[in-house]
Design an enzyme around this catalytic site. Structure first.
Site, mmCIF file in Angstrom:
data_model
loop_
_atom_site.group_PDB
_atom_site.id
_atom_site.type_symbol
_atom_site.label_atom_id
_atom_site.label_comp_id
_atom_site.label_asym_id
_atom_site.label_seq_id
_atom_site.Cartn_x
_atom_site.Cartn_y
_atom_site.Cartn_z
ATOM 1 N N GLY A 48 -28.488 37.890 -70.767
ATOM 2 C CA GLY A 48 -29.304 36.931 -71.504
ATOM 3 C C GLY A 48 -29.530 37.390 -72.924
ATOM 4 N N GLY A 50 -32.237 37.028 -76.165
ATOM 5 C CA GLY A 50 -33.567 36.632 -76.607
ATOM 6 C C GLY A 50 -33.672 36.690 -78.109
ATOM 7 N N GLY A 51 -34.843 36.392 -78.627
ATOM 8 C CA GLY A 51 -35.043 36.396 -80.060
ATOM 9 C C GLY A 51 -35.026 37.789 -80.653
ATOM 10 N N MET A 52 -35.291 38.825 -79.833
ATOM 11 C CA MET A 52 -35.372 40.196 -80.331
ATOM 12 C C MET A 52 -34.303 41.115 -79.765
ATOM 13 S SD MET A 52 -37.974 40.287 -82.404
ATOM 14 C CE MET A 52 -38.437 42.003 -82.507
ATOM 15 N N VAL A 55 -29.963 41.442 -73.201
ATOM 16 C CA VAL A 55 -30.059 42.170 -71.937
ATOM 17 C C VAL A 55 -28.694 42.153 -71.250
ATOM 18 C CG1 VAL A 55 -31.162 42.267 -69.679
ATOM 19 C CG2 VAL A 55 -32.482 41.602 -71.685
ATOM 20 N N LYS A 70 -31.740 46.677 -72.161
ATOM 21 C CA LYS A 70 -32.124 45.799 -73.265
ATOM 22 C C LYS A 70 -31.750 46.485 -74.572
ATOM 23 C CE LYS A 70 -36.595 44.814 -73.911
ATOM 24 N NZ LYS A 70 -37.886 44.095 -73.797
ATOM 25 N N ASP A 164 -50.314 40.974 -73.814
ATOM 26 C CA ASP A 164 -49.552 39.728 -73.647
ATOM 27 C C ASP A 164 -49.369 39.408 -72.170
ATOM 28 O OD1 ASP A 164 -48.287 37.436 -74.616
ATOM 29 O OD2 ASP A 164 -46.298 38.367 -74.583
#
Length: 502
Positions: A48, A50-52, A55, A70, A164
């Protein structure tokens, strides 16, 4: 990165998305599949993006054990403190030893950026579970809540405040016959309070990190946070499990922040009167949601004790009525930047994404500022009293309101409470609803698209705009239950399935 947070699902406080598809597509980083990191871990395939970070499914080259790795986007290295924050997460989580915390087994650095090695899990996040089941009855919510308390209690003892906590970061796997075994994920914006973890402080007073729907009042205000902010966030998660929605509903990040700071939460039993929520459980939730941190549970152990006591005949915990000030944002400037991990189809897990980051600048006038110069008083003659105005008759409001929908594609509108159809979004005259001050939960349904839930208070005529997301075809599924190895390639970022945090 999409710089403008757009409305996506106001009932859960998740924002961001393409105007046509409702999905966010980050810049595609280089695929490192096939690379061997630090001579130890071979990246097998991308799971996958992600924005940062990205993975990967990986294996240890010597023993062949599989992990989730990651790797930070190389583009993120241009952001101040990004690499430090990434590695600090790895260091912080690697020092937390608890069965309900995602295990980070290694971390390192390559030319493209830092990486962390995590245990591989198979399951789904709590957000996905709630998306299917809508609500979770108290006995199960109690077990899930106690596991989260245990995980965060150990983190707090290690000097780490999560900051978070939300359903997406509570991952459920099957273990020991329990399909609700929790793993707490994504310590990427954790507040590290212990010198033993290492690294300098990366946040300042006035910097707000987190997801608006789950923020504590002090976190929303850019103030110093401690373990009691996680207590508040867990109160929001418990409320959502029991009532089927968070305590506050808004159409923008600022809308959530205002309510966390200045609005009393509703009673979970009033939101979901048919859910069978014990009064003692409601008291636990409302105590966790007190605005004043000193009125909440002071530790996760204290909250766990109250959760465990529900149903034993023990008295309900005390919830103090608070005097809540009216909102006042004079002299304050707020800017928003959406750095969440995007929605990406996934079934694997570990880690979680980076949530909405809010930068709050408090100008001098909020803290007193310059004195206002004195002025000379002017005495004016007192005017003769004006005649009393004629009383204005109270207007009679119509019994119904009109809701006009602009929805792509056209969809059916269904009352979520009883499943009865109300009409279609394409009707030019709109749909009529009985006027009321009570919120109504509606559902937009269109073939081939994800169902969209929304909450409307039908106290006036109004318009609703939505863009539905297309359903994604599944490309694989886990081949069996387990707690550490997946036998089928799957992808960890889809809402409704598990996600490997990027």
């Amino acid at each position: 990165m999409d710089p403008q947070p757009s409305e996506d699902d106001a009932s859960t406080g998740r924002f961001g998305g393409d105007e046509e598809t409702g999905e966010y597509t980050p810049p595609e980083p280089e695929d490192l599949s096939g690379r061997v990191l630090s001579g130890r871990y071979r990246l097998l395939r991308k799971l996958g993006v992600g924005g940062m970070a990205v993975v990967y499914l990986a294996e240890q080259v010597t023993i062949g054990k599989q992990f989730a790795i990651k790797v930070m986007h190389s583009a993120q290295l241009q952001q101040p403190d990004a690499a430090d924050r990434f590695l600090r997460e790895a260091r912080a989580v690697s020092k937390i030893r608890h069965e309900h915390v995602i295990e980070v087994v290694d971390f390192g650095q390559i030319a493209e950026g830092p990486y962390m090695v995590m245990e591989l899990l198979v399951g789904e996040d709590l957000c996905s579970r709630l998306g299917r089941e809508r609500r979770i009855a108290w006995p199960r919510a109690q077990r899930i809540g106690l596991q989260i308390c245990g995980a965060l209690g150990v983190a707090h003892a290690a000097g780490v405040v999560h900051r978070d906590l939300k359903p997406e970061n509570c991952f459920l796997i099957a273990r020991g016959g329990d399909s609700d075994f929790v793993k707490v994920l994504d310590f990427g914006i954790a507040k590290v309070r212990s010198k033993s973890v290492g690294g300098r402080a990366l946040t300042e007073l006035g910097m707000v990190f987190g997801t608006p729907a789950y923020m504590s009042p002090e976190q929303a205000d850019g103030l110093e946070v401690d373990a009691r902010s996680d207590v508040y966030a867990l109160g929001v998660v418990l409320f959502e499990m029991l009532a089927g929605r968070p305590p506050f509903v808004a159409d923008s990040p600022m809308g959530f922040l205002k309510q966390h700071m200045f609005s009393a939460p509703p009673s979970p039993r009033s939101v979901a009167p048919d859910a069978g929520i014990p009064s003692e459980a409601e008291a636990v939730v409302l105590k966790a949601l007190q605005k004043d941190p000193t009125l909440r549970f002071q530790t996760m152990d204290e909250m766990a004790g109250a959760i465990a006591a529900v149903g034993t005949g023990a008295a309900a915990v005390e919830v103090v009525a608070e005097a809540i000030e009216a909102p006042n944002f004079a002299g304050r400037h707020m800017a928003f930047a959406d750095t969440r991990a995007p929605r990406i189809p996934v079934w694997w897990l570990a880690g979680g994404g980076v949530a909405l980051v809010i930068v709050v600048a408090v100008v001098a006038s909020l803290w007193g500022g310059e004195e206002v110069p004195a002025t000379t008083a002017v005495v004016a003659p007192v005017p003769a009293p004006a005649p009393a105005p004629e009383p204005v008759p109270t207007p009679v409001l119509p019994a119904t309101v009109t809701i006009r929908f602009s929805v792509t594609p056209e969809a059916r509108v269904i009352d979520r409470r009883d499943g009865q159809p109300i009409g279609r979004t394409g009707e030019a005259a709109g749909l009529s609803l009985p006027r009321s001050q009570q919120p109504r939960e509606l559902l937009l349904v269109a073939e081939g698209y994800e169902e969209e839930a929304l909450v409307i208070t039908p106290n006036s005529d109004q318009s609703v705009e939505r863009v539905l997301r297309r359903k994604k075809k599944r490309t694989g599924k886990p081949a069996g239950k387990g707690d550490g190895v997946s036998l089928e390639p799957v992808n960890p970022f889809k809402k409704g399935k598990g996600k490997q945090g990027a």
